[in-house]
Write an enzyme that holds these catalytic residues in place. Structure first.
Site, PDB file in Angstrom:
ATOM      1  N   LYS A 264       0.832  -1.195   0.000  1.00  0.00           N
ATOM      2  CA  LYS A 264       0.000   0.000   0.000  1.00  0.00           C
ATOM      3  C   LYS A 264       0.873   1.252   0.000  1.00  0.00           C
ATOM      4  CE  LYS A 264      -3.651  -2.081   2.899  1.00  0.00           C
ATOM      5  NZ  LYS A 264      -4.832  -1.933   2.035  1.00  0.00           N
TER       6      LYS A 264
ATOM      7  N   ARG B 133      -9.771 -12.076   2.646  1.00  0.00           N
ATOM      8  CA  ARG B 133     -10.596 -13.199   2.208  1.00  0.00           C
ATOM      9  C   ARG B 133      -9.850 -14.522   2.326  1.00  0.00           C
ATOM     10  NH1 ARG B 133     -11.199 -10.304  -3.494  1.00  0.00           N
ATOM     11  NH2 ARG B 133     -10.959  -8.582  -2.026  1.00  0.00           N
TER      12      ARG B 133
END
Length: 425
Positions: A204, A278
């Site tokens: 990020k 996930r």
């Protein structure tokens, strides 16, 4: 805190010299002048205004303060820094329920706002388990699986995501059972507990990484919800699974192009290491499914796509069943929280294709491409028992990077009450 200001709700218009102000002051009192269609929103915004004036303690006064009005005021008044107080009004039962809500929300808020250095995956799992055990006593049992023991238990995604950190990943398995040894499991809860998310090799930018201590917001939310339900007399068996890890970069970190083979045989190609939530929830959902629970609820700060779709004042919800979505909407509305359903169809399971595995964990494009929140839910669906009702909550409203008109900076705990109500149903 001895010095407090009384806060009173009124439908009277303010004196002319106050202009169009909806909060006025005088004689140790603050008056909130109700004048709109969405009074709960107005009250929460008024609480932010009062708090921003440097007022640290308030006593709510008057007959117009029902439980939800008091609660949204407290949510607007809360800040990441301690040293503030809201004193309730109303009868003893109302004040007791508000106190339970505040205690549970405070636990979640403290966890989410904690520094990543102080909150390792094992620490998160331990604090959650011990807090619930303190509330539930002998009705609560838990164990923590950590590090390489996750591989022995075949929790492949959690181990892969967490192996880049020097501090081991962990799964909390907790059983709340007030009914006896062989009681069926009514509900299983699963929470994403990424205590810090660098994005891994799909790293990020700094501005996107700064708030990533909040990426365990799902774990904090389901834990606080279960604690609140227990405090309120929950009389059904519930199991809780927290999937805790740090997503960091090192020579041991998982990589783009890796293929993970899950316990249920599903193979997953990693195309984005920043779609790690996930991957860990897949393990938790399999563990939840194995309990035979009739209802599975997971919560996660999962996708930026959900934030783009519903904004920061709603949480996005997904389920294959319309009745489950409607139930969640009713329960949220009853406790002054906001949820909104986004699409989930069987074909969403196949929206992250791979040439090398059954599926990929995302799509190789910015943000996972169009429909990213639904595609993530479709991925998770592969790991849920077909016999269980399932609700996935993407916590778009769990954290504020900076103060807004409704919330102080940091954790909001928005979603705790909705899940607690679903547990009590």
């Amino acid at each position: 805190m001895s010095q407090v200001m009384q806060v009173i709700l009124t439908r009277e218009t303010p004196a002319a010299h106050w202009g169009k102000a909806d909060v006025t002051y005088g004689a140790g009192q603050a008056l909130i002048h109700l004048n709109g269609d969405d009074e709960l929103r107005q009250i929460q915004m008024a609480a932010r205004k009062i708090r921003s004036q440097g007022i640290n303690g308030v006593q709510l006064e008057g007959l117009q303060w029902d439980i939800n009005r008091q609660w949204v005021f407290a949510q607007g008044f809360a800040t990441a820094k301690p040293g503030y107080e809201v004193r309730w009004c109303g009868d003893a039962a109302m004040q007791a329920e508000l106190t339970h809500r505040a205690e549970s929300a405070s636990f979640a808020r403290q966890l989410i706002n904690e520094t990543p250095e102080n909150l390792s995956p094992v620490t998160l799992a331990t604090q959650a388990g011990e807090w619930l055990a303190a509330i539930g006593g002998s009705r609560v049992n838990f164990r923590i699986i950590e590090g390489d023991a996750l591989l022995e238990a075949q929790w492949i995604g959690l181990h892969a995501v967490g192996r880049g950190s020097e501090r081991p990943a962990a799964m909390l398995e907790l059983d709340y059972n007030p009914l006896g040894e062989d009681a069926p499991v009514s509900v299983a809860l699963v929470g994403k507990g990424i205590t810090f998310d660098s994005g891994g090799y799909s790293i990020k930018a700094s501005e996107g990484m700064l708030g990533m201590k909040c990426d365990m917001g799902g774990a904090a939310t389901v834990t606080a919800a279960l604690g609140l339900a227990i405090k309120s007399g929950l009389n059904k068996r519930v199991k809780l699974f927290l999937c805790c890890a740090e997503n960091l970069i090192s020579g041991r970190a998982y990589k783009l192009g890796d293929i993970l083979t899950y316990k249920n045989g599903v193979t997953v190609e990693v195309v984005n290491t920043d779609a790690e939530g996930r991957l860990v929830l897949a393990d938790g959902l399999q563990a939840a499914s194995a309990t035979g629970a009739a209802f599975i609820i997971d919560a996660a700060t999962l996708t930026g796509a959900a934030v783009m779709a519903v904004g920061g004042n709603y949480n996005a919800i997904f389920s294959p069943k319309a009745d489950t979505l409607q139930l969640a909407q009713r329960k949220a509305a009853a406790v002054a929280e906001r949820v909104w359903p986004l699409p989930l169809d069987p074909w969403h399971k196949d929206m992250c294709p791979s040439a090398y595995a059954d599926t990929a964990n995302s799509r190789a494009m910015k943000g996972g491409g169009a429909g990213g929140a639904s595609n993530a839910a479709g991925f998770l669906w592969r790991f849920v028992s077909p016999t269980a009702d399932w609700l996935h909550m993407d916590l778009a409203g769990a954290f504020e990077d900076s103060a807004s008109a409704l919330w102080g900076a940091g954790a909001t705990t928005h979603g705790v009450l909705t899940i607690a109500e679903l547990l009590k149903d």
